[in-house]
Design an enzyme around this catalytic site. Sequence first.
Site, PDB file in Angstrom:
ATOM      1  N   GLY A 122      19.977 -16.526  -1.238  1.00 35.74           N
ATOM      2  CA  GLY A 122      20.722 -15.744  -0.247  1.00 35.74           C
ATOM      3  C   GLY A 122      19.855 -15.016   0.765  1.00 35.74           C
ATOM      4  O   GLY A 122      20.271 -14.005   1.335  1.00 35.74           O
ATOM      5  N   ASN A 148      15.911 -20.980  11.623  1.00 38.39           N
ATOM      6  CA  ASN A 148      16.772 -21.451  10.536  1.00 38.39           C
ATOM      7  C   ASN A 148      18.212 -21.375  11.041  1.00 38.39           C
ATOM      8  O   ASN A 148      18.766 -20.288  11.170  1.00 38.39           O
ATOM      9  CB  ASN A 148      16.555 -20.554   9.305  1.00 38.39           C
ATOM     10  CG  ASN A 148      17.441 -20.946   8.141  1.00 38.39           C
ATOM     11  OD1 ASN A 148      18.280 -21.847   8.257  1.00 38.39           O
ATOM     12  ND2 ASN A 148      17.272 -20.271   7.016  1.00 38.39           N
ATOM     13  N   CYS A 169      23.267 -21.140   9.488  1.00 38.78           N
ATOM     14  CA  CYS A 169      23.987 -19.875   9.409  1.00 38.78           C
ATOM     15  C   CYS A 169      25.176 -19.942  10.357  1.00 38.78           C
ATOM     16  O   CYS A 169      25.045 -20.417  11.483  1.00 38.78           O
ATOM     17  CB  CYS A 169      23.045 -18.753   9.843  1.00 38.78           C
ATOM     18  SG  CYS A 169      23.813 -17.133   9.810  1.00 38.78           S
ATOM     19  N   ASN A 194      16.717 -29.036   5.424  1.00 37.97           N
ATOM     20  CA  ASN A 194      16.970 -27.841   4.639  1.00 37.97           C
ATOM     21  C   ASN A 194      17.718 -28.303   3.375  1.00 37.97           C
ATOM     22  O   ASN A 194      17.966 -29.490   3.194  1.00 37.97           O
ATOM     23  CB  ASN A 194      17.801 -26.845   5.472  1.00 37.97           C
ATOM     24  CG  ASN A 194      17.513 -25.401   5.066  1.00 37.97           C
ATOM     25  OD1 ASN A 194      17.276 -25.121   3.886  1.00 37.97           O
ATOM     26  ND2 ASN A 194      17.534 -24.494   6.021  1.00 37.97           N
ATOM     27  N   THR A 195      18.086 -27.391   2.520  1.00 30.88           N
ATOM     28  CA  THR A 195      18.725 -27.785   1.259  1.00 30.88           C
ATOM     29  C   THR A 195      20.139 -28.328   1.482  1.00 30.88           C
ATOM     30  O   THR A 195      20.807 -27.983   2.462  1.00 30.88           O
ATOM     31  CB  THR A 195      18.801 -26.579   0.306  1.00 30.88           C
ATOM     32  OG1 THR A 195      19.440 -25.498   0.991  1.00 30.88           O
ATOM     33  CG2 THR A 195      17.420 -26.145  -0.140  1.00 30.88           C
ATOM     34  N   GLY A 233      14.295 -30.518  -4.009  1.00 29.32           N
ATOM     35  CA  GLY A 233      13.455 -31.245  -4.961  1.00 29.32           C
ATOM     36  C   GLY A 233      13.685 -32.751  -4.892  1.00 29.32           C
ATOM     37  O   GLY A 233      14.352 -33.249  -3.975  1.00 29.32           O
ATOM     38  N   GLY A 259      11.532 -32.551   1.876  1.00 29.95           N
ATOM     39  CA  GLY A 259      12.607 -32.862   0.941  1.00 29.95           C
ATOM     40  C   GLY A 259      12.057 -33.645  -0.232  1.00 29.95           C
ATOM     41  O   GLY A 259      11.811 -34.848  -0.131  1.00 29.95           O
ATOM     42  N   GLY A 284       7.946 -28.126  -0.688  1.00 30.81           N
ATOM     43  CA  GLY A 284       8.762 -26.969  -1.051  1.00 30.81           C
ATOM     44  C   GLY A 284       8.814 -26.746  -2.548  1.00 30.81           C
ATOM     45  O   GLY A 284       7.887 -26.193  -3.150  1.00 30.81           O
ATOM     46  N   THR A 285       9.882 -27.243  -3.166  1.00 31.71           N
ATOM     47  CA  THR A 285      10.163 -26.996  -4.587  1.00 31.71           C
ATOM     48  C   THR A 285       8.973 -27.314  -5.497  1.00 31.71           C
ATOM     49  O   THR A 285       8.752 -26.632  -6.498  1.00 31.71           O
ATOM     50  CB  THR A 285      11.406 -27.824  -4.993  1.00 31.71           C
ATOM     51  OG1 THR A 285      12.490 -27.391  -4.160  1.00 31.71           O
ATOM     52  CG2 THR A 285      11.779 -27.633  -6.439  1.00 31.71           C
TER      53      THR A 285
HETATM   54  C1  LIG Z   1      13.989 -21.203  -3.663  1.00 31.04           C
HETATM   55  C2  LIG Z   1      14.078 -21.708  -2.246  1.00 31.04           C
HETATM   56  C3  LIG Z   1      14.106 -20.808  -1.187  1.00 31.04           C
HETATM   57  C4  LIG Z   1      14.211 -21.272   0.132  1.00 31.04           C
HETATM   58  N1  LIG Z   1      14.219 -20.367   1.145  1.00 31.04           N
HETATM   59  C5  LIG Z   1      14.307 -20.823   2.433  1.00 31.04           C
HETATM   60  C6  LIG Z   1      14.278 -19.889   3.515  1.00 31.04           C
HETATM   61  O1  LIG Z   1      14.135 -18.680   3.338  1.00 31.04           O
HETATM   62  N2  LIG Z   1      14.404 -20.388   4.786  1.00 31.04           N
HETATM   63  C7  LIG Z   1      14.509 -21.742   5.042  1.00 31.04           C
HETATM   64  O2  LIG Z   1      14.610 -22.147   6.227  1.00 31.04           O
HETATM   65  N3  LIG Z   1      14.497 -22.646   4.027  1.00 31.04           N
HETATM   66  C8  LIG Z   1      14.405 -22.211   2.741  1.00 31.04           C
HETATM   67  N4  LIG Z   1      14.377 -23.128   1.715  1.00 31.04           N
HETATM   68  C9  LIG Z   1      14.434 -24.587   2.014  1.00 31.04           C
HETATM   69  C10 LIG Z   1      13.049 -25.237   1.942  1.00 31.04           C
HETATM   70  O3  LIG Z   1      12.172 -24.696   2.919  1.00 31.04           O
HETATM   71  C11 LIG Z   1      13.153 -26.774   2.135  1.00 31.04           C
HETATM   72  O4  LIG Z   1      13.755 -27.037   3.389  1.00 31.04           O
HETATM   73  C12 LIG Z   1      13.974 -27.472   1.051  1.00 31.04           C
HETATM   74  O5  LIG Z   1      13.787 -26.842  -0.204  1.00 31.04           O
HETATM   75  C13 LIG Z   1      13.655 -28.968   0.923  1.00 31.04           C
HETATM   76  O6  LIG Z   1      12.328 -29.199   0.522  1.00 31.04           O
HETATM   77  P1  LIG Z   1      11.875 -29.422  -1.033  1.00 31.04           P
HETATM   78  O7  LIG Z   1      12.824 -30.435  -1.619  1.00 31.04           O
HETATM   79  O8  LIG Z   1      10.463 -29.875  -0.977  1.00 31.04           O
HETATM   80  O9  LIG Z   1      12.033 -28.092  -1.705  1.00 31.04           O
HETATM   81  C14 LIG Z   1      14.283 -22.679   0.386  1.00 31.04           C
HETATM   82  C15 LIG Z   1      14.238 -23.573  -0.701  1.00 31.04           C
HETATM   83  C16 LIG Z   1      14.142 -23.116  -2.003  1.00 31.04           C
HETATM   84  C17 LIG Z   1      14.093 -24.115  -3.121  1.00 31.04           C
END
Ligand SMILES: Cc1cc2nc3c(=O)[nH]c(=O)nc-3n(C[C@H](O)[C@H](O)[C@H](O)COP(=O)(O)O)c2cc1C
Length: 307
Positions: free
Chosen positions: A72, A127, A130, A191-192, A217, A243, A265-266
């Site tokens: 959040g 970002n 939103c 993004n997620t 992930g 991703g 990221g993850t």
């Molecule tokens: C715990 C967590 C916190 C995240 N916080 C943000 C954030 O603050 N701002 C943002 O733009 N993306 C955020 N993301 C998204 C990541 O930057 C990334 O786009 C996404 O996790 C996909 O990459 P990955 O599969 O390698 O994690 C977050 C992801 C995770 C898992």
Amino acid sequence: MISFCGIALAHPIVNGSGTFDAIAARRAFGDALLDDFPFAAFVSKTVTLAPRQGNPPPRLWELGAGMINSIGLPNKGLAGFVAEDLPRLAELRVPLIVNVMGSTPEEVARLVAAFAERDEVAALELNVSCPNVKTGLLMGADPGETAALLDAVRPRSDKPLIVKLTPNCASPAAVAAAAEAHGADAVSLVNTLRGMAIHPRRTGEPWLGGSTGGVSGPAIRAVALAQVREVRERVRLPIVGMGGVQRGRHARDLLDAGADIVAVGTESFRDPRAGARVAAELEEMGANSGIAGTPLPTGRRRISQRA
Ligand SMILES: Cc1cc2nc3c(=O)[nH]c(=O)nc-3n(C[C@H](O)[C@H](O)[C@H](O)COP(=O)(O)O)c2cc1C
């Protein structure tokens, strides 16, 4: 050295916003972190104008191949970030990219303007996952919203603006095209993906405090590849691909799909050195396979090659 939006990077691997806390890592690892930082640039967690508490717990759910988070976007707000975090992040010996989010284009413009004269900041990532509180539409899910956002934000800063696309929309490529037409310097994706988990003991109730969350992930790697490729076919802007990257091979695939650099990221939650490891594996692959500069067989032309 490579150049991304005019920023010199030692290698093509950066962190995904919100997945690596450089200030906490410095506390844990000391100055060794500065000497051997795992990423070629550091992307901050999302900063908003006002401080945010984030979502109620639980905030994480582990999946077979990744996780769902409903953190959040807790953060200190602009004033807290500038006073407390920015000086510490400026000590990193890599370029700093600040990720910002607002609930109207004007709010995002204020955030961008606040960093316009800050030499510590190399670029800004927007970002856009939103809703615009005025229109109710997700700012990054609708090309018209994204265009209006860029129109408000672009005149406020000369720094490179990277639009972080959301995969939770009909056409990330159409949003990327709007971002390009209205002055963005780069896009980052994915993004997620929105997801949810049901409470194991309370039938039908969501597990996460925020009800739904963001899937990340290995589970989303194939989605990221498809979306990076689709975006590359629509825009000429530099792309940060991310991703599910865990190894050099995964980064190589995103680069071949059209990304210019890659974010981890993850995977950093499992291995805080993942960024450096992926960069080393990628370099080794390039050196050993002759991929760089070698024409691929017909039909497998690297789509990152632009006309
Ligand atoms: C715990 C967590 C916190 C995240 N916080 C943000 C954030 O603050 N701002 C943002 O733009 N993306 C955020 N993301 C998204 C990541 O930057 C990334 O786009 C996404 O996790 C996909 O990459 P990955 O599969 O390698 O994690 C977050 C992801 C995770 C898992």
